[in-house]
Scaffold this active site. Structure first.
Site: not given
Ligand code: LLP
Length: 457
Positions: A306-307, A346, A378-379, A407
């Site tokens: 799940e990328p 972020r 405003c922060e 994100y």
């Molecule tokens: N599968 C599941 C169950 C997840 O919770 C996530 C990410 C992914 C796949 C995808 O992960 P990735 O390949 O994108 O690393 N908001 C944070 C990242 C939170 C990730 C949440 N879950 C940021 O901006 O760094």
């Protein structure tokens, strides 16, 4: 060339976009101006205004294809890459990943709806979440979307639904494999102390409970250890742990045919970052599963991953216009831009670092100055860069921030009633709008003034 913009002179790895800071089509033209996808950034801002999110189609497709190609090369069984749509959810993104043969992971009715509207086949969508509402659960079941059961509450509701419809429901379960990895604490999910999934120690009880249900068929296992991970070892360990859990489940009579290892591969935001390639990541995950299955004499499950970030982050940039400057002698010079924490939360949330350059002088060909790049909210913490080296710049110049495809848009807000930017897709010199800019009036749509209050003119 100064150090901070040397990234623009790096060789671009078109096969694994997550190893680059910039989209694979990034160029500096003869007039020393930046273009992406064959489109001049300056022209895009003249036409579409700023701040502006831009997505590069070739980078997106290269990332998807790298996953597909590596899965075919390294995994002898069936496989299905699934795009984690929380990274950037839109009808366009759903459509693009579907056209590349990907499935999609959704965590809300909104993401599910977006996936369906974008044309992702329902049998390739998985529905996650540690607190799915009844309405969301019903929406998923009605649309024949596979639910990833995260906890007892999910299981109980699915049992009720399946009994009331008198129909079988196939599920996957999510568990926490107890793996530690080095990433920001907020984005670690695989350790024992996590709000997601069943604890690994509770699985025997769970397998027994599922065995006793009339209509729930457990066909798959899921685990996700975290995000923005550069190490390969945790994913190597994960493969083996998951295969052990397959054997454990089979002892309770469950036939596990799907294994979903989650996402997590990191991307290069700055010169210091050195993530593995997509190919190396898939090779690690695949070989650990194949090895463990061979050892236990198990059939190879369908491998799912799940990328999110590694599909969309490097394809995206954000363009800001420079407004005011404030020099505090002996301390710093603030340079303020027309966006900030509402379009990119972020830095304030995770202290994330990015790379950036001037659109009309990407290599800082004149002098070097250090700026603190502040947003317009405003922060005081609304700061995108603490010390960004840029060449001479003035009000009205444009800054391009790289690696903002994941994100940023999906976590954006309307803090200070700032409308969200539009997103433009670029490819082969063509620019197309895929998300329209909000207007301040759009933000009033859901405000209601009760009748007993007198309208002020
Ligand atoms: N599968 C599941 C169950 C997840 O919770 C996530 C990410 C992914 C796949 C995808 O992960 P990735 O390949 O994108 O690393 N908001 C944070 C990242 C939170 C990730 C949440 N879950 C940021 O901006 O760094």
């Amino acid at each position: 060339m100064n150090l901070k913009t040397s990234f623009l002179k790096n060789r671009i790895d078109a096969d694994s976009p997550n190893k680059n800071i910039v989209p694979v089509t990034t160029l500096i033209d003869n007039a020393n101006k930046l273009s992406i996808g064959g489109c001049s950034i300056e022209d895009l801002v003249l036409k579409y205004d700023s701040p502006l999110y831009i997505l590069d189609e070739i980078t997106l497709r290269n990332s998807c294809r790298a996953y597909k190609k590596a899965l075919v090369k390294y995994y002898p069984g069936e496989s299905l890459p699934i795009y984690a749509s929380k990274a950037n959810s839109s009808i366009f993104m759903s459509n693009l990943v579907a056209s590349e043969g990907f499935g999609l992971d959704a965590v809300s009715e909104g993401e599910l709806l977006t996936a369906l509207k974008g044309g992702v086949p329902n049998d390739k969508i998985v529905f996650h979440g540690n607190n799915k509402s009844d309405k969301e659960m019903e929406f998923a079941i009605k649309n024949n979307i596979k639910v990833i059961v995260d906890n007892d509450h999910d299981l109980k509701r699915l049992e009720e639904i399946s009994n009331s419809f008198n129909r079988d429901i196939e599920i996957m379960i999510r568990f926490t494999p107890g793996i530690e990895c080095h990433t920001h604490e907020y984005i670690k999910t695989g350790s024992l102390d996590s709000k997601f999934g069943f604890g690994i120690e509770s699985l025997s009880k769970l397998f027994e409970a599922i065995r006793k249900t009339k209509h729930i068929k457990l066909i798959g296992l899921h685990a996700h250890i975290g995000s923005q991970i550069f190490e390969l070892d945790p994913h190597n360990d994960l493969g083996e742990i998951m295969v052990n859990v397959i054997s454990q489940a089979e002892k309770f009579g469950h036939n596990i045919i799907e294994l979903n290892v989650g996402g997590g591969l990191g991307i290069k935001y700055t010169e210091e970052d050195d993530p593995p390639s997509i190919e190396e990541w898939i090779k690690t995950v695949s070989s650990s599963i194949v090895k463990a299955c061979n050892k236990k004499n198990l059939n190879l499950p369908i491998l799912m991953c799940e990328p999110g970030r590694s599909i969309v982050s490097t394809a995206g940039v954000t363009i800001y216009k420079i407004g005011s400057f404030k020099e505090i002698p002996g301390i710093r010079t603030y340079l303020s831009v027309d966006g900030g924490m509402s379009d990119n939360p972020r830095p304030i949330t995770y202290q994330s670092n990015y790379s950036a350059c001037l659109v009309n002088n990407p290599l800082n060909n004149n002098s070097k100055n250090k700026y603190t790049v502040a947003g317009k909210h405003c922060e005081s913490g609304d700061v995108l860069f603490k010390e960004l080296e840029l060449g001479d710049c003035k009000t009205g110049d444009l800054i391009c921030v790289f690696g903002t495809g994941a994100y940023n848009n999906s976590m954006s807000s309307n803090y200070n009633r700032i409308p969200k930017p539009s997103t433009i897709l670029v490819c082969n010199g063509e620019a197309e709008i895929i998300q329209r800019r909000e207007s301040p009036h759009d933000l009033l749509r859901y405000d209601v003034l009760p009748d007993r209050f007198i309208k002020q003119s």
